[in-house]
Design a protein around this motif. Structure first.
Motif, short mmCIF file in Angstrom:
data_model
loop_
_atom_site.label_atom_id
_atom_site.label_comp_id
_atom_site.label_asym_id
_atom_site.label_seq_id
_atom_site.Cartn_x
_atom_site.Cartn_y
_atom_site.Cartn_z
N SER A 1 0.86 -1.18 0.00
CA SER A 1 0.00 0.00 0.00
C SER A 1 0.90 1.23 0.00
O SER A 1 2.03 1.18 0.47
CB SER A 1 -0.93 -0.10 1.23
OG SER A 1 -1.10 1.12 1.85
N GLY A 2 0.41 2.32 -0.59
CA GLY A 2 1.19 3.55 -0.61
C GLY A 2 1.62 3.96 -2.00
O GLY A 2 1.28 3.29 -2.99
N GLU A 3 2.38 5.04 -2.07
CA GLU A 3 2.75 5.63 -3.35
C GLU A 3 4.24 5.96 -3.42
O GLU A 3 4.84 6.31 -2.41
CB GLU A 3 2.02 6.97 -3.54
CG GLU A 3 0.51 6.89 -3.60
CD GLU A 3 -0.10 8.28 -3.74
OE1 GLU A 3 -0.93 8.45 -4.63
OE2 GLU A 3 0.28 9.17 -2.95
N VAL A 4 4.78 5.88 -4.64
CA VAL A 4 6.14 6.37 -4.90
C VAL A 4 6.01 7.33 -6.08
O VAL A 4 5.81 6.90 -7.22
CB VAL A 4 7.10 5.22 -5.25
CG1 VAL A 4 8.48 5.78 -5.59
CG2 VAL A 4 7.19 4.22 -4.11
N LEU A 5 6.09 8.63 -5.81
CA LEU A 5 5.88 9.61 -6.86
C LEU A 5 7.20 10.12 -7.42
O LEU A 5 8.11 10.47 -6.66
CB LEU A 5 5.08 10.80 -6.31
CG LEU A 5 3.72 10.47 -5.68
CD1 LEU A 5 3.14 11.71 -5.02
CD2 LEU A 5 2.77 9.93 -6.74
N TYR A 6 7.28 10.15 -8.74
CA TYR A 6 8.42 10.78 -9.39
C TYR A 6 7.85 11.82 -10.36
O TYR A 6 7.02 11.47 -11.20
CB TYR A 6 9.26 9.75 -10.15
CG TYR A 6 10.37 10.39 -10.92
CD1 TYR A 6 11.45 10.97 -10.26
CD2 TYR A 6 10.34 10.45 -12.31
CE1 TYR A 6 12.46 11.58 -10.97
CE2 TYR A 6 11.34 11.07 -13.02
CZ TYR A 6 12.41 11.63 -12.35
OH TYR A 6 13.40 12.26 -13.05
N ASP A 7 8.29 13.04 -10.22
CA ASP A 7 7.70 14.13 -10.99
C ASP A 7 6.18 14.10 -10.89
O ASP A 7 5.47 14.36 -11.85
CB ASP A 7 8.10 14.03 -12.47
CG ASP A 7 9.52 14.51 -12.70
OD1 ASP A 7 10.11 15.08 -11.77
OD2 ASP A 7 10.04 14.30 -13.81
N GLY A 8 5.71 13.72 -9.72
CA GLY A 8 4.27 13.71 -9.48
C GLY A 8 3.53 12.49 -10.00
O GLY A 8 2.34 12.34 -9.78
N VAL A 9 4.22 11.58 -10.70
CA VAL A 9 3.56 10.39 -11.25
C VAL A 9 3.84 9.19 -10.33
O VAL A 9 4.98 8.99 -9.90
CB VAL A 9 4.08 10.07 -12.67
CG1 VAL A 9 3.44 8.80 -13.21
CG2 VAL A 9 3.83 11.25 -13.59
N ASP A 10 2.81 8.42 -10.03
CA ASP A 10 2.98 7.27 -9.15
C ASP A 10 3.57 6.09 -9.92
O ASP A 10 2.91 5.49 -10.78
CB ASP A 10 1.63 6.87 -8.54
CG ASP A 10 1.80 5.82 -7.45
OD1 ASP A 10 2.93 5.32 -7.28
OD2 ASP A 10 0.80 5.52 -6.78
N VAL A 11 4.84 5.78 -9.59
CA VAL A 11 5.55 4.69 -10.27
C VAL A 11 4.78 3.37 -10.09
O VAL A 11 4.77 2.51 -10.98
CB VAL A 11 6.97 4.56 -9.67
CG1 VAL A 11 7.71 3.37 -10.25
CG2 VAL A 11 7.77 5.84 -9.91
N CYS A 12 4.10 3.24 -8.96
CA CYS A 12 3.40 1.99 -8.65
C CYS A 12 2.16 1.79 -9.51
O CYS A 12 1.59 0.71 -9.54
CB CYS A 12 2.99 1.96 -7.18
SG CYS A 12 4.33 2.39 -6.09
#
Ligand SMILES: Nc1ncnc2c1ncn2[C@@H]1O[C@H](COP(=O)(O)OP(=O)(O)OP(=O)(O)O)[C@@H](O)[C@H]1O
Ligand SMILES: [Mg+2]
Length: 347
Positions: free
Chosen positions: A83-94
């Motif tokens: 559960s949760g998010e990994v954001l790069y430049d605002g986009v969720d890699v997951c």
């Protein structure tokens, strides 16, 4: 300019076939031991919230099994979160689809490994261009780029050597050149320097810091070594049992360790190399005295500058040369040897 920051938000990882079923229990307080005993699942990460600085070096520390590799492997989604998010430049890699994820991994991220992961039957140059080859970059172009990076990491003249003809430090340089040749914004380094001899390790830290001054990659660097963390990290997060116990700058952590665990970690640190002059300066009263010392200077360097100038007092100036405070040698020396509140309590 795009920021290239990485934001990890409310990240949980529970290893095991039914991980998702237990997230709520973990969220309401079930710990690693209990989860394992009752349900036979392993709590890898719990409620991780870290904002990794764009164009800076984020260091992740912690004892073996604390979740460092699990965390870094979420960033290029070698591991899917529970559960949760990994954001790069605002986009969720997951949430990326297969195509976007492949593109993201290939073009935005590069990994540097502890065991170098070089291909033994390929020369230095062939190892370095490997990633570009996969991307289908034309040979002349990829070779030109690779040669540039090989030179930058100090391996000019070794282009046609094989990995087994190189020392560990040199092999790690090839690993770094290969990662840089990919031109990715994010460098993921999981204990990349841990297998190197101490002196070579310090050399490699210098190589990374020198390159970083100009490249400004977003680097995630895992280490067990506090000196390495303090030297490299613009920001440091310390994990324990899959949880962030403390995060901040090296100076913040050394000056204010959050608990006994961190205190034990930072006890041996050389404060003179971590604490900045502005932390201990006093307000100016009257004309600035003695030599000028720039903000951001660490105490050890300030003490050297004063001694070299045969002065026992100095004033602090900001980037514009404006005086902002004063200090003297006695205060510097006392700050270098004074333990933190936690250490005093523990003593
Ligand atoms: N695939 C997996 N399945 C089950 N448990 C796992 C898996 N991968 C990691 N773990 C567990 O998750 C926890 C965190 O492991 P991780 O490898 O991230 O630790 P680490 O901080 O990188 O340790 P080290 O310093 O030894 O590399 C440990 O308890 C580990 O046993
Ligand atoms: Mg690990």
């Amino acid at each position: 300019m795009v920021s290239h920051a990485i934001e990890v938000k409310n990240l949980y990882k529970i290893f095991g076939p039914r991980g998702r079923d237990f997230v709520d229990q973990v969220k309401s307080g079930m710990g690693k031991g209990e989860l394992n005993e009752k349900h036979g699942h392993v709590l890898g990460l719990q409620n991780i919230n870290i904002s990794m600085p764009a164009g800076g070096i984020m260091v992740v520390m912690g004892l073996s099994g604390s979740g460092k590799s699990t965390l870094i492997r979420h960033i290029n989604r070698l591991i899917d979160p529970t559960s949760g998010e990994v954001l790069y430049d605002g986009v969720d890699v997951c949430k990326m689809n297969e195509n976007d994820l492949r593109e993201f991994r290939r073009h935005k991220t590069a990994m540097v490994f502890q065991k170098f992961a070089l291909l033994p039957h390929r020369t230095v140059i062939e190892n370095t261009i490997y990633g570009l080859e996969i991307q289908g970059v034309e040979r002349g172009e990829s070779e030109k780029r690779a040669r540039g990076w090989i030179e930058r990491v100090g391996l000019k003249g070794f282009e046609n050597h094989y990995p087994n003809q190189l020392s560990g430090g040199m092999q790690q340089r090839v690993g770094l050149a290969r990662a840089l040749t990919n031109d990715a914004d994010i460098l993921l380094m999981d204990e990349a320097y841990s297998a190197l001899d101490p002196l070579i390790r310090v050399d490699m830290q210098t190589v990374l810091l020198d390159l970083q001054k100009e490249l400004k990659k977003t680097v995630v660097f895992i280490t067990h070594d506090l000196d390495e963390a303090l030297r490299l990290g613009d920001k440091i997060a310390i994990l324990r049992d899959g949880r962030v116990v403390q995060q901040g700058t090296g100076q913040e952590i050394v000056l204010n360790p959050a608990d006994g665990y961190i205190t034990a970690f930072v006890k041996e640190v050389n404060r003179g190399r971590v604490i900045n002059v502005e932390t201990i300066m006093r307000p100016l009263d009257g004309e600035p005295q003695g030599i000028a010392i720039r903000t951001g200077t660490v105490l050890e360097t300030a003490a050297r500058q004063m001694t070299a100038a045969s002065q026992t007092v100095g004033h602090i100036v900001d980037a514009n040369g404006t005086p902002v405070g004063k200090l003297d040698l006695a205060a510097i020396i006392s700050a270098m040897v004074t333990p933190t509140t936690h250490e005093r309590r523990a003593a």
